[in-house]
Scaffold this active site. Sequence first.
Site, mmCIF file in Angstrom:
data_model
loop_
_atom_site.group_PDB
_atom_site.id
_atom_site.type_symbol
_atom_site.label_atom_id
_atom_site.label_comp_id
_atom_site.label_asym_id
_atom_site.label_seq_id
_atom_site.Cartn_x
_atom_site.Cartn_y
_atom_site.Cartn_z
ATOM 1 N N ASP A 1 17.514 32.538 -14.526
ATOM 2 C CA ASP A 1 18.698 32.016 -15.218
ATOM 3 C C ASP A 1 20.032 33.040 -15.084
ATOM 4 O O ASP A 1 20.973 32.699 -15.848
ATOM 5 C CB ASP A 1 18.522 31.265 -16.421
ATOM 6 N N ARG B 1 14.567 26.532 -20.965
ATOM 7 C CA ARG B 1 15.519 26.361 -22.119
ATOM 8 C C ARG B 1 16.798 25.663 -21.532
ATOM 9 O O ARG B 1 17.310 24.409 -21.941
ATOM 10 C CB ARG B 1 16.024 27.073 -23.156
ATOM 11 N N LYS C 1 -1.440 4.653 -7.355
ATOM 12 C CA LYS C 1 -2.146 4.658 -8.689
ATOM 13 C C LYS C 1 -1.993 5.999 -9.664
ATOM 14 O O LYS C 1 -2.142 5.821 -10.757
ATOM 15 C CB LYS C 1 -3.644 4.775 -8.188
ATOM 16 N N ASP D 1 19.579 37.251 -20.364
ATOM 17 C CA ASP D 1 20.893 37.331 -20.625
ATOM 18 C C ASP D 1 20.946 38.077 -21.916
ATOM 19 O O ASP D 1 22.091 38.892 -22.219
ATOM 20 C CB ASP D 1 21.568 36.095 -20.560
ATOM 21 N N GLY D 2 19.955 37.582 -22.919
ATOM 22 C CA GLY D 2 20.356 38.507 -24.169
ATOM 23 C C GLY D 2 20.172 39.929 -23.960
ATOM 24 O O GLY D 2 20.866 40.496 -24.695
ATOM 25 N N ARG E 1 12.347 40.715 -29.902
ATOM 26 C CA ARG E 1 13.646 40.237 -30.494
ATOM 27 C C ARG E 1 14.272 41.284 -31.625
ATOM 28 O O ARG E 1 13.610 41.533 -32.356
ATOM 29 C CB ARG E 1 13.701 38.898 -30.943
ATOM 30 N N ARG F 1 3.555 -0.807 -4.863
ATOM 31 C CA ARG F 1 3.132 -0.487 -3.549
ATOM 32 C C ARG F 1 1.924 0.046 -3.507
ATOM 33 O O ARG F 1 1.430 0.477 -2.242
ATOM 34 C CB ARG F 1 4.350 0.149 -2.589
ATOM 35 N N GLY G 1 11.818 37.865 -23.424
ATOM 36 C CA GLY G 1 10.735 37.381 -23.206
ATOM 37 C C GLY G 1 10.296 38.382 -22.045
ATOM 38 O O GLY G 1 10.838 38.713 -21.111
ATOM 39 N N THR H 1 13.321 37.693 -16.066
ATOM 40 C CA THR H 1 12.992 36.439 -16.731
ATOM 41 C C THR H 1 12.211 35.342 -15.755
ATOM 42 O O THR H 1 12.879 35.134 -14.760
ATOM 43 C CB THR H 1 14.188 35.802 -17.542
ATOM 44 N N ILE H 2 11.532 34.645 -16.324
ATOM 45 C CA ILE H 2 10.824 33.674 -15.495
ATOM 46 C C ILE H 2 11.669 32.532 -15.058
ATOM 47 O O ILE H 2 11.305 31.796 -14.324
ATOM 48 C CB ILE H 2 9.607 33.177 -16.037
ATOM 49 N N ASP H 3 12.793 32.346 -16.262
ATOM 50 C CA ASP H 3 13.700 31.249 -15.930
ATOM 51 C C ASP H 3 14.540 31.239 -14.816
ATOM 52 O O ASP H 3 15.114 30.046 -14.457
ATOM 53 C CB ASP H 3 14.599 30.924 -17.278
#
Length: 319
Positions: free
Chosen positions: A129, A171, A214, A103-104, A72, A211, A11, A125-127
């Site tokens: 991770d 994910r 809204k 990671d891939g 990919r 309380r 990605g 990667t934006i994740d």
Amino acid sequence: MKKIGVLTSGGDSPGMNAAVRAVVRKAIYHDVEVYGIYQGYAGLISGQIKKMEIGTVGDIVHRGGTILYTARCDEFKTEEGQMKGIEQLRKFGIEGLVVIGGDGSFAGAKKLTEHGFPCVGVPGTIDNDIAGTDFTIGFDTALNTVIDAIDKIRDTATSHERTYVIEVMGRHAGDLALWSGLAGGAETILIPEANFEMDDIVARLIRGHERGKKHSIIVVAEGVGSGVDIGKQIQEATKFETRVSVLGYIQRGGSPTAFDRVLASRLGAKAVELLLEGKGGRAVGIQQNKIVDHDILEVLDKKHTIEEDMYVLSTELSI
């Protein structure tokens, strides 16, 4: 080394171009030729490889996406595909490779290194991770995109007195949801790393309503489940008018923040330094604002974790 290659895979993330620029110019500064590999590992197998010059990466530091494109590639997961890639690298005389991705992408770099071809992974990667680094390239930009969306949606939520469920990417990692939820003042944050009970969410919303509150914002990482489904469950249980916004691919695009541009530049340059030192099978990162590198196998073997203190804080501040 006299010739190195660079590719982006998986990605896309804002800042990848800045990393490519750093790799190219750092290498040329040291009299090393650089070859761009287009379309990730798929392009490596098919030989989509071109020599890059200083001007090739001019005026890209501020651009999102990747000028090398990405794809990919299931074929590269096989040994046959990996050997095809190495054959192409040798055909062009390339002696080392910088792989920018998640990671891939790192798994592919590890395989090449195991076959005797030195690679260095740069986390893009934006994740957020990837183990071994506090931040990945693109995370900060995506985070600010999400925060901007939360702020805008809160205006509408306030005006219409509604509950809003906002689904963000992630994910297997909840960093985007956790950081944006905390920064955006979300009442509830749902992430893959933490269990939750729908009854607890409903009770929290009802207490707030009693309380005088809204509106509410609930941030959901996609790895938890469908934001649409969660929104339906909340509306059925509370009878509060509930809307869902799935932010989707807007999180991947846009001009990278200053942080991501600097991070990408530092990591890209470090990757070149490692190759010039004859080191392969490494993954670069940033820890406590210091540029570091680790064995790529160790990085892949470690499980991503969140800042548990931040998650606890988010629940404490959203009472």
